[in-house]
Design an enzyme around this catalytic site. Structure first.
Site, short mmCIF file in Angstrom:
data_model
loop_
_atom_site.label_atom_id
_atom_site.label_comp_id
_atom_site.label_asym_id
_atom_site.label_seq_id
_atom_site.Cartn_x
_atom_site.Cartn_y
_atom_site.Cartn_z
N TYR A 37 -39.49 2.56 -25.47
CA TYR A 37 -38.92 2.27 -24.59
C TYR A 37 -37.72 2.35 -24.65
O TYR A 37 -36.57 2.40 -22.83
CB TYR A 37 -39.56 0.39 -24.43
CG TYR A 37 -38.90 -0.52 -23.34
CD1 TYR A 37 -39.72 0.22 -22.76
CD2 TYR A 37 -38.46 -1.40 -23.38
CE1 TYR A 37 -40.46 -0.72 -21.42
CE2 TYR A 37 -38.71 -2.18 -21.81
CZ TYR A 37 -39.32 -1.59 -20.89
OH TYR A 37 -39.68 -2.61 -20.07
N LYS A 47 -33.91 -4.08 -19.43
CA LYS A 47 -34.78 -5.63 -19.43
C LYS A 47 -33.95 -6.55 -20.47
O LYS A 47 -33.84 -7.62 -19.34
CB LYS A 47 -35.55 -5.53 -19.98
CG LYS A 47 -36.69 -4.25 -19.30
CD LYS A 47 -37.10 -4.50 -17.40
CE LYS A 47 -38.71 -5.01 -17.74
NZ LYS A 47 -38.88 -4.39 -16.34
#
Ligand code: NAD
Ligand code: IMJ
Length: 257
Positions: free
Chosen positions: A157, A164
């Site tokens: 990720y 995020k």
């Protein structure tokens, strides 16, 4: 039948196709009676998004690439002319270069770092700033979509996890800025869902299998479930909630092992 969002208006960024999480949100908001506007990012998505909007009975469909200030200016201008006010803004936008979502985080390029942050994190305050004048009279609800990779390491990720984390921190700072004006800002941290943004991610099926095995609810999440929480956050039922990240992940985030 009247829904609990009757008389409210909403703007949704992030619909690409019928698997998009933002589409699950659009359906839930519309079902509860909200009047909606949808945006598309780039000409290639105009046709598909217009078709989806038509299917849902939404007539305002506008372009918005969040890397373009003039498109964001024009968007909120048009929304203001059409609705006269805005109650809900759903931000469901994220992007990183595909090559950044493989290999190691320490190999992230300067360019890749900046692009992921610009599209996936900076766009929230940027679009919120333009929406605020339309929300000020009746208050408003700003909602964004996040993922557990913001706070835990999810292999591959990479830069999206860091973006995020910035997005979730932005939610808190925006909530502080906008609370006095009656505008709430929250994130929904969704479990993994097979969307366009999940396609081609190595090992995605194995991640879904692991959640189904380990999450308290022993299953994965569907976009419609995120949509229902989005409708709740858009409604006055959540009037006491701001600055929060709500998990719609079958409980997976509570697990230590
Ligand atoms: P998706 O590909 O359907 O949606 C991503 C959207 O971002 C698309 O509509 C795309 O057009 C838009 N976008 C990309 N670059 C843009 C730009 N420059 N300007 C404007 N829009 C742009 O995939 P999705 O999974 O529905 O993702 C929506 C949100 O949900 C993202 O923030 C994603 O991080 C988040 N999320 C997804 C999952 C998942 O497993 N699918 C889990 C948690 C959170
Ligand atoms: C994405 C990459 C790696 C692992 C991942 C994901 N896991 C999940 C996602 C475990 C659930 C999906 N997700 C939460 C995202 O936020 C995806 C963002 C994304 C996906 C792509 C793929 C195609 C591309 N750029 C992208 N940019 C952002 O070119």
């Amino acid at each position: 039948m009247s829904g609990f969002l009757e008389g409210k208006t909403g703007l949704i960024l992030g619909v690409a196709n019928k698997r998009s999480v933002a589409w699950g949100c659009a359906k839930a908001l519309k079902r509860e009676g909200m009047e909606l506007a949808l945006t598309y990012a780039g000409e290639r998505l105009e046709g598909p998004v217009r078709q989806l909007a038509e299917d849902l009975g939404v007539d305002l469909v506008l372009p918005c690439d969040v890397t373009k200030d003039e498109e964001m200016d024009e968007l909120l201008g048009r929304v203001g002319e059409h609705f006269g006010k805005l109650d809900t803004l759903l931000h469901g936008v994220a992007f990183a270069k595909r090559e950044e979502l493989k290999g190691t985080y320490f190999d992230t390029s300067r360019d890749g770092y900046q692009l992921a942050h610009e599209v996936s994190a900076y766009s929230l305050p940027a679009i919120s700033r333009r929406a605020i004048p339309l929300m000020e009279e009746g208050g408003g609800s700003i909602i964004t979509l996040s993922y557990l990779g913001a706070e835990r390491v999810i292999p591959k990720y990479n830069i999206m996890g860091v973006a995020k984390a910035a997005l979730e921190a932005s939610v808190r700072y925006l909530a502080h800025d906008l609370g006095p004006r009656g505008i709430r800002v929250n994130a929904i941290s969704s479990g993994p869902i097979r969307t366009l943004s999940a396609s081609g991610i190595e090992g995605f099926s194995a991640i879904l299998d692991r959640i189904a095995e380990r999450a308290p609810l022993r299953r994965n999440i569907q976009a419609d479930e995120v949509g229902d929480v989005c409708a709740f956050l858009a409604s006055d039922m959540s009037r006491g909630i701001t600055g929060s990240t709500l998990y719609v992940d079958a409980g997976y985030h509570i697990m230590g092992i």
